[in-house]
Design a protein around this motif. Structure first.
Motif, PDB file in Angstrom:
ATOM      1  N   ARG A  15      51.769  39.590  58.680  1.00  0.00           N
ATOM      2  CA  ARG A  15      52.610  38.439  58.993  1.00  0.00           C
ATOM      3  C   ARG A  15      51.765  37.474  59.801  1.00  0.00           C
ATOM      4  O   ARG A  15      51.093  37.870  60.741  1.00  0.00           O
ATOM      5  N   CYS A  75      51.212  33.119  61.126  1.00  0.00           N
ATOM      6  CA  CYS A  75      51.753  31.773  61.308  1.00  0.00           C
ATOM      7  C   CYS A  75      50.668  30.887  61.883  1.00  0.00           C
ATOM      8  O   CYS A  75      49.886  31.316  62.726  1.00  0.00           O
ATOM      9  N   SER A 114      52.454  29.382  56.735  1.00  0.00           N
ATOM     10  CA  SER A 114      52.319  30.827  56.712  1.00  0.00           C
ATOM     11  C   SER A 114      52.235  31.332  55.284  1.00  0.00           C
ATOM     12  O   SER A 114      52.785  30.731  54.367  1.00  0.00           O
ATOM     13  N   SER A 172      53.209  34.568  54.862  1.00  0.00           N
ATOM     14  CA  SER A 172      54.164  35.680  54.915  1.00  0.00           C
ATOM     15  C   SER A 172      55.336  35.421  53.979  1.00  0.00           C
ATOM     16  O   SER A 172      55.765  34.286  53.801  1.00  0.00           O
ATOM     17  N   GLN A 212      61.394  33.459  54.777  1.00  0.00           N
ATOM     18  CA  GLN A 212      61.432  32.478  55.854  1.00  0.00           C
ATOM     19  C   GLN A 212      61.624  33.143  57.206  1.00  0.00           C
ATOM     20  O   GLN A 212      61.008  32.752  58.193  1.00  0.00           O
ATOM     21  N   ARG A 253      58.323  34.562  58.374  1.00  0.00           N
ATOM     22  CA  ARG A 253      57.404  33.481  58.758  1.00  0.00           C
ATOM     23  C   ARG A 253      57.773  32.930  60.125  1.00  0.00           C
ATOM     24  O   ARG A 253      56.942  32.849  61.026  1.00  0.00           O
TER      25      ARG A 253
END
Length: 165
Positions: free
Chosen positions: A113, A115, A133, A135, A138, A141
């Protein structure tokens, strides 16, 4: 409005759906999304004092761009060995190369994960925050983006009571 068995069942289904959706809510994701509006107008000195030194920075035509990154590895354990019959992939005990045996077909899942939060500052004031991101989902992220903005959120008085523990 008449209440009958069908109306009651529909009401229970709707209530269950709402309860299920609220159980999936991620307060950290909500806070990260809130930060995108709440930080507008924050002075550069305040941002640097609560978020720290950015990973990257750039200046173009009197506009500063500060990028902060956050990354973590999330591992979900496998369900473990299972007893059963079958052929195919997986490890089976030597005394049972086919048929009945203990299977280890499932492996833990690992996911990164991440950001990147880019703050745009003009005249020493935050104008906007953009999250980026790779990932999935939502909530995942924004949940990771929360780790970047969480210290600064503590400086916004109306949000202190709503911050996740």
């Amino acid at each position: 409005m008449k209440f009958n068995r069908q109306t009651t069942i529909r009401g229970l289904i709707a209530a269950g759906a709402l309860l299920g959706l609220s159980a999936c809510a991620n307060p950290q994701a909500d806070q990260a999304a809130y930060a995108q509006q709440a930080f507008v107008g924050m002075p550069k000195q305040t941002l640097l004092s609560c978020a720290g030194v950015p990973t990257r920075s750039a200046s173009v035509d009197n506009v500063d761009y500060y990028t902060y990154t956050s990354e973590r590895l999330v591992t979900t354990p496998a369900p473990g060995p299972h007893l059963g019959f079958g052929y195919g992939y997986g490890y089976r005990r030597p005394w049972s190369p086919w048929g009945w045996g203990v299977g280890f077909d499932d492996y833990p899942e690992t996911e990164t994960r991440d950001c990147q939060a880019t703050f745009t500052l003009k005249d020493g004031v935050v104008q906007r925050i953009v999250y980026n991101s790779a990932s999935d989902g939502q909530s995942a992220r924004l949940g990771q983006c929360y780790r970047i903005v969480e210290n600064c959120l503590a400086l916004i008085p109306q949000q202190q009571s709503q911050q996740p523990k």
